[in-house]
Design an enzyme around this catalytic site. Structure first.
Site, PDB file in Angstrom:
ATOM      1  N   LEU A  27       0.839  -1.199   0.000  1.00 33.43           N
ATOM      2  CA  LEU A  27       0.000   0.000   0.000  1.00 33.43           C
ATOM      3  C   LEU A  27       0.872   1.246   0.000  1.00 33.43           C
ATOM      4  O   LEU A  27       1.978   1.234   0.532  1.00 33.43           O
ATOM      5  CB  LEU A  27      -0.898   0.027   1.241  1.00 33.43           C
ATOM      6  N   CYS A  28       0.330   2.302  -0.568  1.00 31.84           N
ATOM      7  CA  CYS A  28       0.963   3.615  -0.526  1.00 31.84           C
ATOM      8  C   CYS A  28       2.367   3.560  -1.133  1.00 31.84           C
ATOM      9  O   CYS A  28       2.512   3.338  -2.318  1.00 31.84           O
ATOM     10  CB  CYS A  28       0.970   4.132   0.907  1.00 31.84           C
ATOM     11  N   HIS A  29       3.405   3.739  -0.330  1.00 31.24           N
ATOM     12  CA  HIS A  29       4.784   3.628  -0.798  1.00 31.24           C
ATOM     13  C   HIS A  29       5.316   2.207  -0.612  1.00 31.24           C
ATOM     14  O   HIS A  29       6.489   1.942  -0.849  1.00 31.24           O
ATOM     15  CB  HIS A  29       5.684   4.612  -0.037  1.00 31.24           C
ATOM     16  N   TYR A  67       2.787  15.662   4.009  1.00 33.12           N
ATOM     17  CA  TYR A  67       2.734  14.196   3.990  1.00 33.12           C
ATOM     18  C   TYR A  67       4.102  13.589   4.249  1.00 33.12           C
ATOM     19  O   TYR A  67       4.235  12.634   4.986  1.00 33.12           O
ATOM     20  CB  TYR A  67       2.160  13.692   2.664  1.00 33.12           C
TER      21      TYR A  67
END
Length: 87
Positions: A27-29, A67
């Protein structure tokens, strides 16, 4: 996330899961973790796969809204694409 691609232990674990045909979810990075399969002079296990991650363009703007605490020292999308993952 910055150190994930260099983790030999993570690379070993991901190779084992990949060799056993176990699903790998990121997920995400998280796709940056897949780069660890190259750590320790190993072959990248996920070439030819498709994935989604934060684009390098997005990473370039995220410090402006909090972020990430600053600019990424390397480009996640570029590193994955160089190894043969389609983003």
């Amino acid at each position: 996330m910055v150190n994930l691609p260099e983790s030999v232990e993570l690379g070993r674990l991901l190779h084992e899961a990949h060799d056993k045909g176990l699903p790998t979810v990121t997920l995400c990075h998280g796709p940056a973790a897949l780069l660890a399969t190259k750590a320790g002079e190993k072959e990248f296990a996920y070439g030819g796969y498709k994935s989604v991650c934060f684009t390098d363009k997005t990473d370039g703007t995220t410090p402006s809204f909090g972020y990430l605490p600053g600019q990424m020292p390397w480009k996640c999308q570029e590193a994955l694409e160089t190894q043969g993952i389609e983003i």
